[in-house]
Design an enzyme around this catalytic site. Structure first.
Site, PDB file in Angstrom:
ATOM      1  N   ASN A   9      40.816  37.521  32.145  1.00  4.88           N
ATOM      2  CA  ASN A   9      42.207  37.707  32.428  1.00  4.88           C
ATOM      3  C   ASN A   9      43.218  37.947  31.106  1.00  4.88           C
ATOM      4  O   ASN A   9      42.572  38.475  30.383  1.00  4.88           O
ATOM      5  CB  ASN A   9      42.751  36.129  32.861  1.00  4.88           C
ATOM      6  CG  ASN A   9      42.561  34.996  31.975  1.00  4.88           C
ATOM      7  OD1 ASN A   9      42.423  35.443  30.536  1.00  4.88           O
ATOM      8  ND2 ASN A   9      42.545  33.754  32.235  1.00  4.88           N
ATOM      9  N   ASP A 198      37.248  32.975  43.733  1.00  2.00           N
ATOM     10  CA  ASP A 198      37.820  32.451  42.312  1.00  2.00           C
ATOM     11  C   ASP A 198      39.246  33.382  42.243  1.00  2.00           C
ATOM     12  O   ASP A 198      40.146  32.744  41.721  1.00  2.00           O
ATOM     13  CB  ASP A 198      37.010  32.907  41.480  1.00  2.00           C
ATOM     14  CG  ASP A 198      37.305  32.303  39.879  1.00  2.00           C
ATOM     15  OD1 ASP A 198      37.516  31.098  39.811  1.00  2.00           O
ATOM     16  OD2 ASP A 198      37.795  33.285  39.289  1.00  2.00           O
TER      17      ASP A 198
END
Length: 324
Positions: A9, A198
């Site tokens: 991320n 997810d």
């Protein structure tokens, strides 16, 4: 393999979905090898269920992930695989355990995808290992049945939702299943599905908190039905419960046969993901309280609270046992 920028991320933490995909690939390899270890009809092992998975430590860009798998139990038609994930800092040599997971696979014939084949038995070092494995098998079988029976919910769009409500953060992703998503049998890899789940759960958590979030754990993921190549899948997520420092997000996958299939949309996969909010320094942050509006939302909140308290009690019992 080494963790790259596209695995992580914006804060540099590796996506939980990336790790789940690696775990599933390891499980699929070892269970398919085992199921083809004796003379007989060739088959591919298909993922049926992933037990609760805790993300014990975050993994970062540049670290090396080492995924190891071991078969721990076999029933007549299923294989239990235990998978461990270690991360290694190749600059310092430091290693740490980041994940432990238990997965269940069933062998499907290459000639007839609806035919489940028998599994070659394994040799146990002790009779207790077989008895414990059989107990785990019966428990997951019962839980899968209960989960499938309550899987009728759908997520509907909300017009002008208020911040921190369920409708404000709920998200969906639509994906056309292509050949690169599928096994030799033309069905979606379990790891591909989990990675998409997810991703959606992460969007829900980030919308709710407006901070950096990471996957803390995944409750049992149940694969109710296969998803064929050419299907359009809708991955939907919604907030169900918040504690002071964690968020529970329900995620399910619906499959819509798109090409040459008369069948209607069906529920294929379901699970609960837990996320935590982190500061720029990686410290846990308080989570905004979820505002429930409808009776269904209040019911789901109380059910999530029950799961949270049950997990907390189990963790405390394990810590006390380790201290002794």
């Amino acid at each position: 393999r080494i963790m790259r920028p596209d695995d992580a991320n914006i804060a540099g933490n590796v996506h939980g979905g990336t790790i789940l995909k690696m775990i599933e690939e390891a499980g699929a390899i070892i269970s398919t090898r085992h199921c083809n270890s004796q003379a007989g009809e060739p088959c591919v092992a298909a993922l049926a269920r992933v037990e609760r998975t805790d993300f014990l430590s975050p993994m970062c860009i540049g670290e090396v992930a080492n995924v190891s798998a071991e078969i721990t139990y076999t029933s007549r038609h299923s294989v239990e695989v235990q998978v461990n994930v270690m991360s290694e800092n190749i600059l310092t040599g430091a290693k740490k355990l980041t994940n432990k997971a238990t997965l269940w696979y069933v062998p499907l014939s290459l000639k007839n995808v609806n035919k489940v084949l028998e599994v070659p038995p394994i040799q146990y070092a002790r009779k207790e290992q077989e008895d414990e494995g059989k107990k785990r098998y019966e428990e997951q079988k019962l839980d899968r049945l209960e989960t499938k029976q309550r899987n009728g919910d759908v997520i509907l769009p909300v017009i002008n939702p208020e911040p921190h409500t369920v409708g404000y953060s709920q998200s969906s992703l639509i994906h056309l299943v292509g050949p690169s998503d599928c096994t030799l049998l033309g069905f979606v890899h379990g790891g591909v599905t989990m990675k998409l789940m997810d991703e959606v759960a992460g969007i829900v958590a980030a919308r709710h908190c407006k901070t950096n979030i990471v996957t803390a754990s995944v409750d049992a993921i149940n694969f109710h039905e296969k998803i064929k190549k050419g299907c359009v899948i809708t991955v939907s997520g919604r907030m169900t419960f918040t504690s002071n420092k964690s968020m529970e997000i329900e995620v399910f996958v619906d499959a819509d046969p798109f090409v040459d299939e008369p069948r209607e949309r069906y529920r294929a996969v379901s699970a609960f993901f837990t996320y935590v909010s982190l500061s720029k320094e990686g410290k846990p942050l308080p989570v905004p309280q979820l505002l429930t509006e409808t009776e269904d939302e209040k019911r789901r909140f109380e059910e999530g609270k029950g799961r949270y308290l049950q997990t907390k009690a189990k963790r405390q019992a394990q810590m006390q046992q380790a201290a002794q």
